[in-house]
Design a protein around this motif. Structure first.
Motif, mmCIF file in Angstrom:
data_model
loop_
_atom_site.group_PDB
_atom_site.id
_atom_site.type_symbol
_atom_site.label_atom_id
_atom_site.label_comp_id
_atom_site.label_asym_id
_atom_site.label_seq_id
_atom_site.Cartn_x
_atom_site.Cartn_y
_atom_site.Cartn_z
ATOM 1 N N ARG A 185 0.832 -1.200 0.000
ATOM 2 C CA ARG A 185 0.000 0.000 0.000
ATOM 3 C C ARG A 185 0.868 1.252 0.000
ATOM 4 N NH1 ARG A 185 -1.122 3.332 4.027
ATOM 5 N NH2 ARG A 185 -2.987 4.677 3.908
ATOM 6 N N ALA A 186 1.872 1.283 0.865
ATOM 7 C CA ALA A 186 2.751 2.460 0.955
ATOM 8 C C ALA A 186 3.450 2.730 -0.373
ATOM 9 C CB ALA A 186 3.774 2.264 2.064
ATOM 10 N N ALA A 187 3.853 1.681 -1.057
ATOM 11 C CA ALA A 187 4.551 1.848 -2.331
ATOM 12 C C ALA A 187 3.644 2.409 -3.417
ATOM 13 C CB ALA A 187 5.129 0.505 -2.778
ATOM 14 N N GLY A 215 0.473 7.695 -4.290
ATOM 15 C CA GLY A 215 1.054 8.687 -5.185
ATOM 16 C C GLY A 215 1.214 8.201 -6.606
ATOM 17 N N GLY A 216 1.051 6.891 -6.824
ATOM 18 C CA GLY A 216 1.135 6.348 -8.167
ATOM 19 C C GLY A 216 -0.213 6.348 -8.862
ATOM 20 N N THR A 242 -8.578 7.420 -2.812
ATOM 21 C CA THR A 242 -9.049 7.562 -1.430
ATOM 22 C C THR A 242 -9.281 6.193 -0.814
ATOM 23 O OG1 THR A 242 -10.074 9.689 -1.941
ATOM 24 C CG2 THR A 242 -10.868 8.546 0.016
ATOM 25 N N ILE A 243 -9.783 5.263 -1.611
ATOM 26 C CA ILE A 243 -10.071 3.925 -1.089
ATOM 27 C C ILE A 243 -8.783 3.183 -0.764
ATOM 28 C CG2 ILE A 243 -11.016 1.662 -1.737
ATOM 29 C CD1 ILE A 243 -13.291 3.285 -3.109
ATOM 30 N N LEU A 244 -7.751 3.330 -1.577
ATOM 31 C CA LEU A 244 -6.468 2.721 -1.234
ATOM 32 C C LEU A 244 -5.929 3.327 0.061
ATOM 33 C CD1 LEU A 244 -4.094 0.829 -2.034
ATOM 34 C CD2 LEU A 244 -3.051 2.825 -3.140
#
Length: 296
Positions: free
Chosen positions: A205-207, A210-211, A216-218
């Motif tokens: 998720r952290a990676a 921004g991609g 918002t759901i992620l």
């Protein structure tokens, strides 16, 4: 309509309570009613008058906002000889911010027009946090003059956009709910695949933030899935109400929407298995169940 609007607020649940609080905080005089009185009680500290009968919330109201759970619940309160529409004064405005079927909104608009009452269907998106922060997306259907007359009131709760005539606000909400439900399902599958493939879902998720896959759901719901935090912001039982309504509308228009059908089936099974009161992000539990994985 008076310069300083008096607002009657019907339905102070997970979303309605913070919405009513924001209206009162903006300086409007608010009278609120909820079927379960205890759920409205916290509004007293915000200066809201809490009443014991729905009709009392309409007595002096320039605008009545309805934020109940479903179309039938709205029909029960709004329509009929003893309903709210029959008790509202001519020239006032009814805003139904519940998510209801398109044809239900159109019936409400007709009933209001028969009594010279302005009408908007103005469902919202943004969940409990959006209601608390006043950042809701508000999708309004109805006459432009009615919308402009209450725009400032709606802006206390979020960002209002007039879509078109009565019923189109609900249509926009169905489109929104299709996208939300489908994205939740995809994010849940992605988190499950990451876990079962040997990666840390939190790091995946952290990676992705921004991609191109960011959303918002992620950001919000993937975090809920990872933490197993399924306290209801948007209960699954209401998500399935909206996906099924959208699917029925698509069928009536002769449309085949296969992704929506699959997602509706997932949520239906989730509710059937007893998870309807959980947040809709708990759909990952249904995927775990289907794959023979632990849901505890």
């Amino acid at each position: 309509m008076r310069a300083s609007l008096v607002v009657g607020f019907i339905g102070t649940g997970i979303m309605g309570l913070p919405m009513a609080r924001r209206i009162a905080g903006a300086g409007y005089r608010v009278t609120a009613w909820n079927r379960t009185p205890d759920k409205a009680a916290p509004l007293v500290d915000a200066g809201v008058e809490v009443v014991s009968h729905a009709s009392e919330a309409t007595r002096d109201a320039d605008v009545v906002i309805c934020m109940l759970s479903s179309g039938p619940a709205c029909d029960d309160i709004l329509l009929g000889d003893d309903g709210i529409i029959a008790r509202m004064r001519e020239g006032s405005v009814l805003i139904v911010m519940s998510s209801v079927p398109v044809d239900t909104a159109q019936r409400h608009a007709q009933a209001a027009a028969a009594r010279d009452i302005g009408y908007l269907d103005a469902p919202v998106s943004g969940g409990e946090k959006g209601a608390q922060d006043g950042t809701l997306a508000i999708m309004a259907g109805g006459e432009a003059s009615v919308f402009e007359g209450v725009r400032a009131l709606l802006q206390t709760m979020g960002r209002p956009t007039r879509i078109g005539p009565a019923g189109t606000g609900q249509l926009a909400k169905l489109v929104n709910q299709m996208m939300v439900a489908s994205t939740i399902a995809t994010v849940a599958e992605a988190m499950l695949l990451a876990e079962c493939g040997g990666a840390d879902p939190a790091q995946v998720r952290a990676a992705l933030l921004g991609g191109f896959a960011d959303s918002t759901i992620l950001r919000q719901h993937a975090a809920r899935m990872i933490a197993r935090d399924f306290a209801p912001g948007g209960p699954a039982k209401y998500q399935i109400k909206d996906t099924t309504t959208a699917l029925n509308l698509a069928h009536s228009l002769g449309l085949q929407l296969p992704v929506l059908g699959l997602v509706d089936g997932l949520f239906a099974d989730m509710v059937e298995h007893g998870d309807g009161e959980l947040d809709h992000s708990a759909l990952i539990l249904e995927l775990r169940r289907r794959n023979g994985l632990s849901v505890s």
